[in-house]
Design a protein around this motif. Structure first.
Motif, PDB file in Angstrom:
ATOM      1  N   ILE A 210       0.842  -1.201   0.000  1.00 14.83           N
ATOM      2  CA  ILE A 210       0.000   0.000   0.000  1.00 14.83           C
ATOM      3  C   ILE A 210       0.881   1.257   0.000  1.00 14.83           C
ATOM      4  N   LYS A 211       1.962   1.218   0.750  1.00 14.37           N
ATOM      5  CA  LYS A 211       2.838   2.384   0.885  1.00 14.37           C
ATOM      6  C   LYS A 211       3.651   2.642  -0.384  1.00 14.37           C
ATOM      7  N   HIS A 212       4.141   1.591  -1.028  1.00  9.45           N
ATOM      8  CA  HIS A 212       5.104   1.770  -2.120  1.00  9.45           C
ATOM      9  C   HIS A 212       4.560   1.451  -3.517  1.00  9.45           C
ATOM     10  N   ALA A 213       3.442   0.721  -3.613  1.00 13.27           N
ATOM     11  CA  ALA A 213       2.990   0.292  -4.942  1.00 13.27           C
ATOM     12  C   ALA A 213       1.475   0.193  -5.033  1.00 13.27           C
ATOM     13  N   ASN A 214       0.771   0.974  -4.253  1.00 14.58           N
ATOM     14  CA  ASN A 214      -0.687   0.852  -4.169  1.00 14.58           C
ATOM     15  C   ASN A 214      -1.333   0.975  -5.544  1.00 14.58           C
ATOM     16  N   GLY A 215      -2.189   0.018  -5.882  1.00 14.76           N
ATOM     17  CA  GLY A 215      -2.909   0.046  -7.152  1.00 14.76           C
ATOM     18  C   GLY A 215      -2.184  -0.654  -8.288  1.00 14.76           C
ATOM     19  N   GLN A 216      -0.900  -0.963  -8.106  1.00 13.53           N
ATOM     20  CA  GLN A 216      -0.147  -1.630  -9.172  1.00 13.53           C
ATOM     21  C   GLN A 216      -0.473  -3.122  -9.214  1.00 13.53           C
ATOM     22  N   ARG A 217      -0.371  -3.693 -10.419  1.00 17.27           N
ATOM     23  CA  ARG A 217      -0.492  -5.146 -10.535  1.00 17.27           C
ATOM     24  C   ARG A 217       0.808  -5.770 -10.036  1.00 17.27           C
ATOM     25  N   ALA A 218       0.685  -6.685  -9.063  1.00 16.87           N
ATOM     26  CA  ALA A 218       1.870  -7.240  -8.413  1.00 16.87           C
ATOM     27  C   ALA A 218       1.799  -8.760  -8.389  1.00 16.87           C
ATOM     28  N   ILE A 219       2.979  -9.374  -8.503  1.00 17.37           N
ATOM     29  CA  ILE A 219       3.117 -10.820  -8.327  1.00 17.37           C
ATOM     30  C   ILE A 219       3.906 -11.053  -7.045  1.00 17.37           C
ATOM     31  N   LEU A 220       3.347 -11.860  -6.150  1.00 15.25           N
ATOM     32  CA  LEU A 220       3.982 -12.160  -4.878  1.00 15.25           C
ATOM     33  C   LEU A 220       4.485 -13.600  -4.886  1.00 15.25           C
ATOM     34  N   TYR A 221       5.742 -13.784  -4.478  1.00 14.79           N
ATOM     35  CA  TYR A 221       6.332 -15.115  -4.357  1.00 14.79           C
ATOM     36  C   TYR A 221       6.466 -15.470  -2.889  1.00 14.79           C
ATOM     37  N   ALA A 222       5.806 -16.536  -2.483  1.00 19.66           N
ATOM     38  CA  ALA A 222       5.861 -16.998  -1.100  1.00 19.66           C
ATOM     39  C   ALA A 222       6.723 -18.254  -1.015  1.00 19.66           C
ATOM     40  N   HIS A 223       7.060 -18.662   0.224  1.00 25.11           N
ATOM     41  CA  HIS A 223       7.947 -19.803   0.394  1.00 25.11           C
ATOM     42  C   HIS A 223       7.199 -21.122   0.452  1.00 25.11           C
ATOM     43  N   LYS A 224       5.889 -21.087   0.590  1.00 26.07           N
ATOM     44  CA  LYS A 224       5.105 -22.316   0.549  1.00 26.07           C
ATOM     45  C   LYS A 224       3.651 -21.957   0.240  1.00 26.07           C
ATOM     46  N   VAL A 225       2.889 -22.965  -0.157  1.00 25.40           N
ATOM     47  CA  VAL A 225       1.513 -22.748  -0.612  1.00 25.40           C
ATOM     48  C   VAL A 225       0.665 -22.115   0.477  1.00 25.40           C
ATOM     49  N   GLU A 226       0.756 -22.637   1.692  1.00 24.94           N
ATOM     50  CA  GLU A 226      -0.081 -22.096   2.771  1.00 24.94           C
ATOM     51  C   GLU A 226       0.213 -20.618   2.998  1.00 24.94           C
ATOM     52  N   ALA A 227       1.479 -20.235   2.929  1.00 25.39           N
ATOM     53  CA  ALA A 227       1.842 -18.830   3.123  1.00 25.39           C
ATOM     54  C   ALA A 227       1.280 -17.974   1.996  1.00 25.39           C
ATOM     55  N   GLY A 278       9.909 -19.073 -17.638  1.00 23.53           N
ATOM     56  CA  GLY A 278       9.244 -19.225 -18.918  1.00 23.53           C
ATOM     57  C   GLY A 278       7.738 -19.143 -18.873  1.00 23.53           C
ATOM     58  N   PHE A 279       7.156 -18.995 -17.701  1.00 25.11           N
ATOM     59  CA  PHE A 279       5.698 -19.036 -17.607  1.00 25.11           C
ATOM     60  C   PHE A 279       5.112 -17.743 -18.157  1.00 25.11           C
ATOM     61  N   ASP A 280       4.147 -17.885 -19.052  1.00 27.63           N
ATOM     62  CA  ASP A 280       3.544 -16.730 -19.715  1.00 27.63           C
ATOM     63  C   ASP A 280       2.516 -16.100 -18.784  1.00 27.63           C
ATOM     64  N   VAL A 281       2.876 -14.978 -18.216  1.00 30.69           N
ATOM     65  CA  VAL A 281       1.973 -14.291 -17.298  1.00 30.69           C
ATOM     66  C   VAL A 281       1.819 -12.853 -17.771  1.00 30.69           C
ATOM     67  N   PRO A 282       0.672 -12.281 -17.582  1.00 33.50           N
ATOM     68  CA  PRO A 282       0.488 -10.882 -17.997  1.00 33.50           C
ATOM     69  C   PRO A 282       1.500  -9.957 -17.332  1.00 33.50           C
ATOM     70  N   ASP A 283       1.710  -8.827 -17.958  1.00 37.33           N
ATOM     71  CA  ASP A 283       2.686  -7.862 -17.457  1.00 37.33           C
ATOM     72  C   ASP A 283       2.282  -7.354 -16.082  1.00 37.33           C
ATOM     73  N   CYS A 284       3.297  -7.080 -15.262  1.00 36.09           N
ATOM     74  CA  CYS A 284       3.052  -6.465 -13.963  1.00 36.09           C
ATOM     75  C   CYS A 284       4.101  -5.380 -13.757  1.00 36.09           C
ATOM     76  N   THR A 285       3.866  -4.514 -12.814  1.00 36.66           N
ATOM     77  CA  THR A 285       4.837  -3.451 -12.523  1.00 36.66           C
ATOM     78  C   THR A 285       5.488  -3.634 -11.162  1.00 36.66           C
ATOM     79  N   CYS A 286       5.040  -4.636 -10.407  1.00 36.13           N
ATOM     80  CA  CYS A 286       5.550  -4.824  -9.054  1.00 36.13           C
ATOM     81  C   CYS A 286       5.759  -6.306  -8.758  1.00 36.13           C
ATOM     82  N   VAL A 287       6.875  -6.620  -8.109  1.00 31.54           N
ATOM     83  CA  VAL A 287       7.152  -7.971  -7.612  1.00 31.54           C
ATOM     84  C   VAL A 287       7.354  -7.875  -6.107  1.00 31.54           C
TER      85      VAL A 287
END
Length: 470
Positions: A210-227, A278-287
């Motif tokens: 919210i502070k640094h990228a609010n409203g941007q499309r973001a992809i989040l990488y977690a360390h496990k499925v539950e997380a 290689g996974f085809d994913v739509p463009d994002c501006t935040c990771v």
């Protein structure tokens, strides 16, 4: 159908053609994530099929096969001459596969696995082209047993400066325990960096978005499925449209998720390692990285996912786990030739990567396997994965913009050399600096210098000192 390649992509295609013309049967091609490797591959395969050469295209995930076929058709390849198979399927069907003139391996850093080698050993007469952004293995083993030569593309900085990748802003936590940092000959030691970072997730993931990228499309990488699922729920609790997807998400549901993300209906896409190589994913501006890793491969694939070029785009990379301290920022220069040749050693004190309960990345060969069926032993290479921790502690911290820092790979290279490899005065000078040896050692170790007076010796060293500023 026509498609125009950029000059730097055409240069790689031409270099690959020249290497094959020299008689090299195996050529590895490196170019950073987002630089258009799929376009380069498509051009090479199109040219091959125009000459009626049969091509076998190997992928490590079945999800990629359909995506790659669409790319090849779009770029005008004659699919009558192309077979696209997962490496496991190809290894099990060797006797019925039409003998290829060219074998193309995507994400070729996986290719040390026994299943890949089985295919290469069967089709010994085929030309082998491997493509990867990161010819790197955690074991330090190189690729020269599979490839005669390598072609290295432009750096990340060059691609940014020439508007082929988007510039980025990198946010993370500063090293929080500087007292635990210890210098090696040229840089902070890897173990001390890991000691300085307690293993955990720094800062509130949702609040920092919210502070640094609010409203941007973001992809989040977690360390496990539950997380990953919990992060998605946290975003939704704050009114931010988020969804989790993993390897077990049904194909039709996953396609709808991707389309919703593309359309902006979904803002945050949470996953483990699904949206990586290689996974085809739509463009994002935040990771958002909430997954510590000791793999340079995963780090570059994930951190650079938001850097696909668009005019006026500034990518935002939010690193909650301090991955940058192990690898530098995404534009850090890496000695890919050294990694290609191998011989460098895995450093101690590595962080163990957590992963989904079922789907695992082998830390040795990077193959994907079902840990529910195979436990910790990779069925592809036999490597037993280290035990992983189930949780990452959430640690309060203020994220800051991380400025670029550089590692001097000249000295790192010389630190790994043997004295027998030293030939010139420059070699001896750099070796001495890398090993923190006195300059007087050079005078007695470098044969011609033995006959020099001390004033002449210092005179000969002066231009080298000016050149390297050591």
């Amino acid at each position: 159908m026509t498609f125009t390649l950029h000059d730097y992509q055409i240069d790689i295609v031409n270099k690959a053609r020249k290497e094959i013309a020299k008689g090299n049967k195996g050529v590895l091609i490196q170019s950073p994530p987002g630089s258009g490797k799929s376009v380069i591959i498509a051009e090479i395969i199109k040219n091959a099929t125009q000459r009626k050469n049969d091509v076998l295209f190997l992928v490590h995930r079945k999800e990629l096969a359909e995506q790659i076929e669409g790319t090849l058709r779009f770029h005008g390849a004659d699919m009558n001459y192309v077979q696209i198979l997962t490496v496991i399927k190809a290894a099990n069907r060797l006797s019925v596969i039409k003998r290829p003139r060219i074998i193309v391996t995507d994400e070729s850093h996986h290719s040390k696995a026994v299943t890949y080698k089985k295919i290469y050993d069967y089709f010994t007469d085929s030309i082998h082209l491997g493509f990867t952004a990161t010819p790197w293995r955690m074991s330090g083993e190189g690729f020269t047993d599979q490839y005669d030569s390598a072609i290295f593309g432009h750096s990340v900085d060059w691609l940014i400066n020439n508007k082929k990748l988007a510039p980025f802003k990198y946010l993370s936590v500063k090293l929080i325990n500087d007292k635990k940092l210890k210098k090696s000959s040229t840089d902070y030691s890897n173990k001390s960096i890991d000691d300085a970072f307690e293993k955990g997730i720094y800062g509130d993931v949702v609040e920092n978005y919210i502070k640094h990228a609010n409203g941007q499309r973001a992809i989040l990488y977690a360390h496990k499925v539950e997380a990953s699922q919990e992060f998605a729920d946290e975003f939704k609790s704050k009114g931010i449209k988020a969804v989790h997807a993993d390897a077990d998400t049904p194909k039709r549901e996953r396609e709808k998720i991707m389309q919703d993300f593309r359309d902006g209906t979904i803002q945050i896409l949470c996953n483990v390692d699904l949206i990586s190589e290689g996974f085809d994913v739509p463009d994002c501006t935040c990771v958002i990285m909430a997954r510590p890793t000791q793999s340079l491969v995963l780090y570059m694939q994930q951190s650079m996912r938001s850097m696909r070029y668009k005019p006026d785009k500034l990518a935002t990379i939010i690193d909650h786990v301090g991955n940058y301290a192990r690898f530098g920022l995404p534009n850090q220069e890496h000695d890919w030739e050294r990694y290609f040749k191998g011989g460098w050693k895995k450093k101690r004190g590595q962080i163990i990567d957590d992963d989904a309960p079922k789907l695992k990345d082998c830390e040795n060969c990077f193959a994907i396997f079902d840990s529910k069926e195979n436990g910790r032993t990779c069925p592809h290479c036999g490597y037993e994965q280290p035990l992983s921790e189930s949780e990452l502690e959430h640690i309060q911290a203020e994220l800051q913009v991380i400025e670029p820092f550089q590692i001097d790979y000249t000295l790192i290279n010389y630190a790994n050399k043997d004295k027998s490899e030293l030939e010139t005065l420059e070699d001896h000078y750099l070796f001495a600096k890398a090993k923190n040896m006195k300059e007087s050692w050079i005078k007695f170790a470098y044969m011609p210098a033995k006959s020099w007076s001390w004033p002449q010796f210092h005179s000969e060293l002066k231009p080298l000192k000016q050149k390297y500023n050591y």
